[in-house]
Design a protein around this motif. Structure first.
Motif, short mmCIF file in Angstrom:
data_model
loop_
_atom_site.label_atom_id
_atom_site.label_comp_id
_atom_site.label_asym_id
_atom_site.label_seq_id
_atom_site.Cartn_x
_atom_site.Cartn_y
_atom_site.Cartn_z
N GLN A 109 0.84 -1.20 0.00
CA GLN A 109 0.00 0.00 0.00
C GLN A 109 0.87 1.25 0.00
O GLN A 109 1.83 1.36 0.76
CB GLN A 109 -0.93 0.02 1.21
CG GLN A 109 -1.92 1.17 1.16
CD GLN A 109 -2.93 1.10 2.28
OE1 GLN A 109 -3.20 0.03 2.81
NE2 GLN A 109 -3.49 2.25 2.64
N TYR A 112 -3.62 6.70 0.52
CA TYR A 112 -5.07 6.70 0.69
C TYR A 112 -5.70 7.76 -0.21
O TYR A 112 -5.05 8.75 -0.57
CB TYR A 112 -5.45 7.01 2.14
CG TYR A 112 -5.05 5.95 3.14
CD1 TYR A 112 -5.88 4.88 3.42
CD2 TYR A 112 -3.84 6.05 3.82
CE1 TYR A 112 -5.52 3.92 4.35
CE2 TYR A 112 -3.46 5.09 4.74
CZ TYR A 112 -4.30 4.02 5.00
OH TYR A 112 -3.94 3.08 5.92
N THR A 258 -11.72 6.41 3.35
CA THR A 258 -10.50 6.54 2.57
C THR A 258 -10.14 5.14 2.07
O THR A 258 -10.12 4.18 2.85
CB THR A 258 -9.33 7.10 3.39
OG1 THR A 258 -9.12 6.30 4.55
CG2 THR A 258 -9.62 8.54 3.81
N GLY A 260 -7.49 2.47 0.14
CA GLY A 260 -6.06 2.27 -0.01
C GLY A 260 -5.68 2.02 -1.46
O GLY A 260 -6.43 1.43 -2.22
#
Length: 265
Positions: A109, A112, A258, A260
């Motif tokens: 990741q 966001y 939010t 990812g």
């Protein structure tokens, strides 16, 4: 209208719906010059463009626990096209099984992105120096010019932007707006309506007209038009805690979640 998994899924689906319609419209151009392909895997939608290698056109949306079992299929879809993709994971779809599957494939990741929502209402406040109106078909070249200059794209690519958006102009649900400041074109905004959901799909303001209320006026115009069209919800996306995020909140939208962004190392 309070946040719930069902509402979060609706917000995510609104983004998938407008992206599918947009990409299919570009794909239907004679000869498919952008090399567009779209395929669904359960609830996930995989988007690919050969001529537009940027992440927003080569991304997987809507992936969750069930689709984790089809991750190899999704990645093969891109391998066959010699492309790379990013995955966008909404909190309502996150699951340890999915996260581990992405990690095992070399994904991690990187950030966001905010999704906001609100109930449509009449909210145009009126600003004497700003005029907002819907664009006509013969003004799509102007739209493309502002799109390029407002986002930092080279103006030499203006005709590509025009070609990829004129195909949306007469397509059901799409509306293009422009803002003028003291009679000069200053910004543009786009909205897509499907069923009773309005998606704020794009907006930009020329650098010299920022901090003058242009984006706010474009937001208010589209939210008001969504209300007049009988929509039940307005959904938009923005970089978390960005100026656009704050402007959406000023216009009455609130943070839904939010999501990812996952990319391959």
């Amino acid at each position: 209208m309070y946040i719930s998994k069902e509402l979060a899924d609706l917000m995510e689906q609104s983004e998938i719906d407008y992206m599918i319609d947009r990409m299919k419209a570009i794909q239907e151009r004679p000869g498919n010059p952008m090399g567009i392909d779209v395929q669904t895997f359960g609830g996930a939608a995989a988007f690919y463009s050969q001529a537009m290698p940027w992440p927003q056109f080569n991304t997987v949306k809507g992936i969750g626990e069930q689709e984790a079992e089809r991750l190899d299929e999704i990645l093969e879809f891109y391998r066959k096209r010699q492309g790379r993709c990013q995955f966008e994971v909404a909190p309502s779809k996150s699951h340890p099984k999915l996260m581990k599957a992405l990690f095992d494939q070399g994904y991690y990741q990187t950030g966001y992105h905010a999704t906001l929502y609100g109930e449509p209402r009449s909210c145009e406040t009126g600003r004497e120096h700003i005029t907002i109106r819907e664009l006509s078909a013969d003004e799509m070249d102007l739209y493309a010019e502002i799109h390029c200059l407002g986002t930092g794209l080279p103006i030499s690519g203006k005709h590509h932007i025009a070609d990829n958006n004129i195909v949306l102009y007469d397509r059901d649900g799409w509306k293009f707006y422009a803002a003028w400041v003291n009679g000069r074109p200053a910004g543009v905004g786009v909205m897509y309506i499907q069923d009773d959901t309005a998606s704020l799909t794009f907006a930009t303001t020329l650098a010299e007209y920022r901090n003058q209320g242009v984006q706010q006026a474009l937001l208010e115009k589209r939210i008001t038009e969504a209300h007049r069209s009988g929509c039940r919800i307005v959904v938009g996306q923005a970089a978390y805690a960005s100026t656009s995020h704050r402007n959406m909140e000023r216009a009455g939208l609130k943070l839904g979640y939010t999501r990812g962004t996952w990319i391959q190392a």
